[in-house]
Enzyme design. Structure first.
Site, mmCIF file in Angstrom:
data_model
loop_
_atom_site.group_PDB
_atom_site.id
_atom_site.type_symbol
_atom_site.label_atom_id
_atom_site.label_comp_id
_atom_site.label_asym_id
_atom_site.label_seq_id
_atom_site.Cartn_x
_atom_site.Cartn_y
_atom_site.Cartn_z
ATOM 1 N N GLU A 211 0.849 -1.213 0.000
ATOM 2 C CA GLU A 211 0.000 0.000 0.000
ATOM 3 C C GLU A 211 0.872 1.247 0.000
ATOM 4 O O GLU A 211 0.595 2.217 -0.692
ATOM 5 C CB GLU A 211 -0.921 0.010 1.229
ATOM 6 C CG GLU A 211 -1.995 -1.033 1.201
ATOM 7 C CD GLU A 211 -2.905 -0.964 -0.018
ATOM 8 O OE1 GLU A 211 -3.426 0.126 -0.316
ATOM 9 O OE2 GLU A 211 -3.082 -1.999 -0.688
ATOM 10 N N TRP B 252 1.905 2.416 -3.276
ATOM 11 C CA TRP B 252 0.906 3.024 -4.168
ATOM 12 C C TRP B 252 1.222 4.490 -4.442
ATOM 13 O O TRP B 252 0.954 5.008 -5.527
ATOM 14 C CB TRP B 252 -0.495 2.909 -3.545
ATOM 15 C CG TRP B 252 -1.289 1.771 -4.094
ATOM 16 C CD1 TRP B 252 -1.311 0.502 -3.628
ATOM 17 C CD2 TRP B 252 -2.163 1.797 -5.234
ATOM 18 N NE1 TRP B 252 -2.155 -0.261 -4.405
ATOM 19 C CE2 TRP B 252 -2.697 0.510 -5.386
ATOM 20 C CE3 TRP B 252 -2.552 2.794 -6.122
ATOM 21 C CZ2 TRP B 252 -3.589 0.187 -6.400
ATOM 22 C CZ3 TRP B 252 -3.449 2.479 -7.128
ATOM 23 C CH2 TRP B 252 -3.948 1.190 -7.264
ATOM 24 N N TRP C 149 -23.063 11.570 -18.384
ATOM 25 C CA TRP C 149 -23.189 11.899 -16.958
ATOM 26 C C TRP C 149 -24.476 12.680 -16.740
ATOM 27 O O TRP C 149 -24.873 13.474 -17.588
ATOM 28 C CB TRP C 149 -22.013 12.772 -16.503
ATOM 29 C CG TRP C 149 -20.665 12.133 -16.590
ATOM 30 C CD1 TRP C 149 -19.645 12.536 -17.396
ATOM 31 C CD2 TRP C 149 -20.162 11.021 -15.841
ATOM 32 N NE1 TRP C 149 -18.544 11.743 -17.204
ATOM 33 C CE2 TRP C 149 -18.826 10.796 -16.253
ATOM 34 C CE3 TRP C 149 -20.705 10.191 -14.863
ATOM 35 C CZ2 TRP C 149 -18.027 9.784 -15.722
ATOM 36 C CZ3 TRP C 149 -19.904 9.184 -14.332
ATOM 37 C CH2 TRP C 149 -18.599 8.982 -14.760
ATOM 38 N N ASN D 100 -10.338 3.975 3.935
ATOM 39 C CA ASN D 100 -10.125 3.624 2.524
ATOM 40 C C ASN D 100 -11.270 2.810 1.920
ATOM 41 O O ASN D 100 -11.726 3.087 0.825
ATOM 42 C CB ASN D 100 -8.810 2.868 2.352
ATOM 43 C CG ASN D 100 -8.588 2.475 0.900
ATOM 44 O OD1 ASN D 100 -8.559 3.338 0.020
ATOM 45 N ND2 ASN D 100 -8.463 1.200 0.635
ATOM 46 N N TRP E 111 -17.057 11.641 -12.096
ATOM 47 C CA TRP E 111 -16.096 11.386 -11.016
ATOM 48 C C TRP E 111 -15.330 12.643 -10.614
ATOM 49 O O TRP E 111 -14.885 12.789 -9.477
ATOM 50 C CB TRP E 111 -15.114 10.269 -11.405
ATOM 51 C CG TRP E 111 -14.304 10.518 -12.656
ATOM 52 C CD1 TRP E 111 -14.642 10.169 -13.927
ATOM 53 C CD2 TRP E 111 -13.021 11.174 -12.753
ATOM 54 N NE1 TRP E 111 -13.657 10.558 -14.809
ATOM 55 C CE2 TRP E 111 -12.647 11.174 -14.123
ATOM 56 C CE3 TRP E 111 -12.152 11.741 -11.829
ATOM 57 C CZ2 TRP E 111 -11.453 11.744 -14.587
ATOM 58 C CZ3 TRP E 111 -10.964 12.299 -12.286
ATOM 59 C CH2 TRP E 111 -10.618 12.310 -13.646
ATOM 60 N N TRP F 7 -9.648 7.921 -7.906
ATOM 61 C CA TRP F 7 -10.981 8.234 -8.456
ATOM 62 C C TRP F 7 -11.167 7.564 -9.815
ATOM 63 O O TRP F 7 -12.205 6.974 -10.100
ATOM 64 C CB TRP F 7 -11.202 9.756 -8.552
ATOM 65 C CG TRP F 7 -11.785 10.286 -7.273
ATOM 66 C CD1 TRP F 7 -11.118 10.867 -6.235
ATOM 67 C CD2 TRP F 7 -13.168 10.229 -6.868
ATOM 68 N NE1 TRP F 7 -11.993 11.174 -5.209
ATOM 69 C CE2 TRP F 7 -13.251 10.800 -5.582
ATOM 70 C CE3 TRP F 7 -14.340 9.755 -7.453
ATOM 71 C CZ2 TRP F 7 -14.461 10.913 -4.885
ATOM 72 C CZ3 TRP F 7 -15.552 9.869 -6.749
ATOM 73 C CH2 TRP F 7 -15.599 10.438 -5.486
HETATM 74 P P1 FAD Z 1 -2.735 2.820 5.082
HETATM 75 O O1 FAD Z 1 -3.659 1.768 4.687
HETATM 76 O O2 FAD Z 1 -2.174 2.753 6.475
HETATM 77 O O3 FAD Z 1 -1.613 2.960 4.029
HETATM 78 C C1 FAD Z 1 -0.344 3.568 4.286
HETATM 79 C C2 FAD Z 1 -0.066 4.640 3.270
HETATM 80 O O4 FAD Z 1 0.021 4.099 1.953
HETATM 81 C C3 FAD Z 1 -1.146 5.706 3.189
HETATM 82 O O5 FAD Z 1 -0.969 6.663 4.199
HETATM 83 C C4 FAD Z 1 -0.957 6.252 1.797
HETATM 84 O O6 FAD Z 1 0.092 7.193 1.744
HETATM 85 C C5 FAD Z 1 -0.524 5.018 1.010
HETATM 86 N N1 FAD Z 1 -1.705 4.404 0.390
HETATM 87 C C6 FAD Z 1 -2.487 3.438 0.883
HETATM 88 N N2 FAD Z 1 -3.467 3.103 -0.006
HETATM 89 C C7 FAD Z 1 -3.278 3.911 -1.069
HETATM 90 C C8 FAD Z 1 -3.946 4.046 -2.321
HETATM 91 N N3 FAD Z 1 -5.006 3.294 -2.681
HETATM 92 N N4 FAD Z 1 -3.498 5.002 -3.178
HETATM 93 C C9 FAD Z 1 -2.436 5.776 -2.868
HETATM 94 N N5 FAD Z 1 -1.748 5.665 -1.717
HETATM 95 C C10 FAD Z 1 -2.177 4.744 -0.816
HETATM 96 N N6 FAD Z 1 -4.853 8.768 -0.459
HETATM 97 C C11 FAD Z 1 -4.186 9.907 -0.251
HETATM 98 O O7 FAD Z 1 -3.119 9.893 0.385
HETATM 99 N N7 FAD Z 1 -4.637 11.097 -0.760
HETATM 100 C C12 FAD Z 1 -5.790 11.188 -1.474
HETATM 101 O O8 FAD Z 1 -6.145 12.275 -1.936
HETATM 102 C C13 FAD Z 1 -6.540 9.997 -1.665
HETATM 103 N N8 FAD Z 1 -7.730 10.032 -2.323
HETATM 104 C C14 FAD Z 1 -8.431 8.854 -2.503
HETATM 105 C C15 FAD Z 1 -9.649 8.896 -3.202
HETATM 106 C C16 FAD Z 1 -10.376 7.734 -3.385
HETATM 107 C C17 FAD Z 1 -11.682 7.764 -4.153
HETATM 108 C C18 FAD Z 1 -9.909 6.507 -2.861
HETATM 109 C C19 FAD Z 1 -10.687 5.245 -3.050
HETATM 110 C C20 FAD Z 1 -8.708 6.460 -2.183
HETATM 111 C C21 FAD Z 1 -7.951 7.618 -1.994
HETATM 112 N N9 FAD Z 1 -6.717 7.601 -1.306
HETATM 113 C C22 FAD Z 1 -6.022 8.775 -1.139
HETATM 114 C C23 FAD Z 1 -6.082 6.313 -0.937
HETATM 115 C C24 FAD Z 1 -6.371 5.772 0.465
HETATM 116 O O9 FAD Z 1 -7.744 5.807 0.724
HETATM 117 C C25 FAD Z 1 -5.648 6.550 1.552
HETATM 118 O O10 FAD Z 1 -4.281 6.689 1.248
HETATM 119 C C26 FAD Z 1 -5.770 5.816 2.904
HETATM 120 O O11 FAD Z 1 -7.122 5.653 3.255
HETATM 121 C C27 FAD Z 1 -5.066 6.614 3.970
HETATM 122 O O12 FAD Z 1 -5.212 5.999 5.205
HETATM 123 P P2 FAD Z 1 -3.969 5.341 5.956
HETATM 124 O O13 FAD Z 1 -2.864 6.326 6.035
HETATM 125 O O14 FAD Z 1 -4.484 4.784 7.215
HETATM 126 O O15 FAD Z 1 -3.576 4.203 4.923
#
Ligand code: FAD
Length: 455
Positions: free
Chosen positions: A262, A265, A293, A331, A349, A372
């Protein structure tokens, strides 16, 4: 004679640990500067939630710099001009900064030319290096992860400098109060204060707290009612902690692969926006430019219901209210809420992406746009528009009952049998709206629209 100072240009790297640009600048006198630039990013200037975070993060950073005998200079304006003026004014001969991948920052970096020395530090590996055999960025995450293996483990994080040399004359600084980054009327930030402590020290503490429970991440991360993920995203977005620091804090002997994947990502999404700089504004696949849309009054009312958490779908409403109150959303719920807007409500979106941009403390150009478009199925990856998440089933599957009770107080008293769908047991309370659209109806309309786009 005093040596010429260097400028350390802070952006989304507001930290002293593992800060290679700072270490390079610290070879002589250094002028640390943060520029509030609402011009260069155009429509992608920081949203309101990020401004709240920024205020507190800069306060923390200024304190940390003072402890090393330095200061944080604050300026407002277009970054390139502001930096060029500061160089003249201070006699600085170089600017040091960490490389960033937002298209506006890349353009600014190019404009600054040779005066700017760029360093790597916000990724596990430089996105330019993790490419397909043909030198192109990966389109699919699983292939990217495989490609990244050749660049892992990342370099070890660097220690912070022990002291910083001040320039002979400090340039003038604006004050944070001048910038009015915090909300006033209405002050919507009480829930932010309760949930978050911005700044490097708090980010490092959060890493330590998470490491202790990282092995449970695999299953716990999907459960909205549990605090199973790291909640590091705003700290990583603002660069208060580096991904390398997170990587090396994890126990090498424990199974933490899911979490590391993750974390990677972020690298992937920056590779995407590096190759496709307008990814936040354009469908990755052109066929979707024809997607019909919904627009107009009814669609506007539905968008408002989604934004304010009044769709009648408990899991969606809980997520949207968590977002509004705390600047963050789980997430799994981000995926469900985004899918609901795009598919069930058939709203573009980009409307949802913009709302998240304004409301998320972790709003990030690459992460937001790539996710997105992934949920939409309009992107360069393999996800399909026809993949429609069923909100009620998802809510039950991931046991979101307590999460709903926390964020939708109207439903607090509902038993487990009714919490995911109050209609099943006929106990939808009066003050809670009816479903804005039926699941089957929304699904069929979306599938027909997807078919129309593909022709
Ligand atoms: P953890 O699960 O603890 O993950 C650790 C780190 O990994 C996160 O802090 C983040 O930096 C990175 N990460 C994890 N999952 C993703 C992912 N799918 N994409 C990119 N990086 C990821 N994340 C953002 O940081 N900024 C956003 O603007 C953002 N917008 C999102 C919009 C949508 C529609 C969706 C579905 C997801 C989005 N995310 C975004 C990804 C993800 O939801 C968040 O990074 C995550 O929920 C952050 O929580 P955490 O730090 O506890 O994540």
């Amino acid at each position: 004679m005093n040596a010429a100072p260097s400028i350390l240009w802070f952006r989304q790297d507001l930290r002293l640990h593992d800060q290679p640009a700072l270490l390079a600048a610290a070879a002589g006198p250094v002028i640390p500067v943060y520029i509030l630039d609402d011009d260069t990013p155009g429509d992608w200037r920081m949203g309101a939630a990020q401004r709240w975070w920024l205020h507190h993060s800069l306060t923390a950073l200024a304190g940390d710099l003072e402890a090393l005998g330095s200061r944080l200079i604050l300026r407002r304006g277009p970054a390139v001009k502001t930096l060029q003026a500061l160089m003249k004014e201070s006699g600085a001969e170089a600017i040091h900064a960490i490389r960033h991948y937002e298209p506006w920052w890349r353009a600014a970096e190019e404009e600054l030319g040779e005066a700017l020395c760029l360093h790597d530090g916000n990724h596990l590996a430089r996105p330019e290096l993790v490419t397909t055999g043909g030198g192109k960025p990966f389109r699919i995450y699983s292939a990217f992860w495989k490609g990244l293996q050749g660049h892992l483990p990342p370099e070890h994080p660097l220690d912070p400098p022990e002291a910083l040399t001040a320039p002979a004359h400090w340039p003038k600084s604006e004050t944070l109060a001048d910038w009015a980054l915090l909300p006033t009327k209405p002050d919507w930030s009480t829930g932010f204060d309760a949930d978050w402590t911005p700044g490097e020290a708090a980010g490092r503490e959060r890493i330590a707290d998470f490491v202790a429970k990282a092995t449970a991440y695999d299953t716990a991360r999907n459960m909205p009612s549990e605090e199973g993920s790291s909640r590091l995203s705003p700290h990583l977005h603002f660069g208060e902690v580096s991904p390398r620091a997170v990587w090396y804090a994890l126990d090498r002997h424990a199974d933490t692969e899911t979490f590391r994947k993750e974390l990677a990502w972020r690298d992937f999404t920056d590779g995407v926006v590096m190759a496709l700089p307008d990814y936040a504004d354009r469908n990755g696949r052109e066929a979707f430019d024809r997607l019909p849309w919904r627009k107009g009054k009814e669609a506007d009312a539905d968008l408002k219901a989604w934004q304010t958490g009044r769709t009648g779908y408990p899991i969606v409403d809980a997520g949207m209210r968590q977002l509004w109150t705390t600047g963050w959303m789980h997430n799994r719920v981000r995926m469900i809420a985004a899918s609901f807007l795009i598919k069930h409500l058939l709203i573009d979106w980009r409307e949802g992406e913009r709302w998240f941009w304004d409301c998320l403390v972790d709003a990030d150009y690459g992460n937001n746009s790539v996710n997105w478009q992934w949920v939409a199925g309009t992107g360069i990856d393999a996800n399909m528009f026809g993949r429609i998440m069923a909100p009620l089933t998802q809510s039950e599957k991931f046991d979101a009952g307590d999460y709903i009770r926390e964020w939708v107080p109207e439903l607090r008293h509902l038993p487990d049998a009714a919490i995911h769908d109050p209609d099943v047991a006929g106990c939808r309370p009066k003050g809670y709206p009816a479903k804005i659209i039926g699941h089957r109806e929304g699904r069929e309309r979306a599938l027909a629209a997807g078919k129309a786009a593909r022709g």
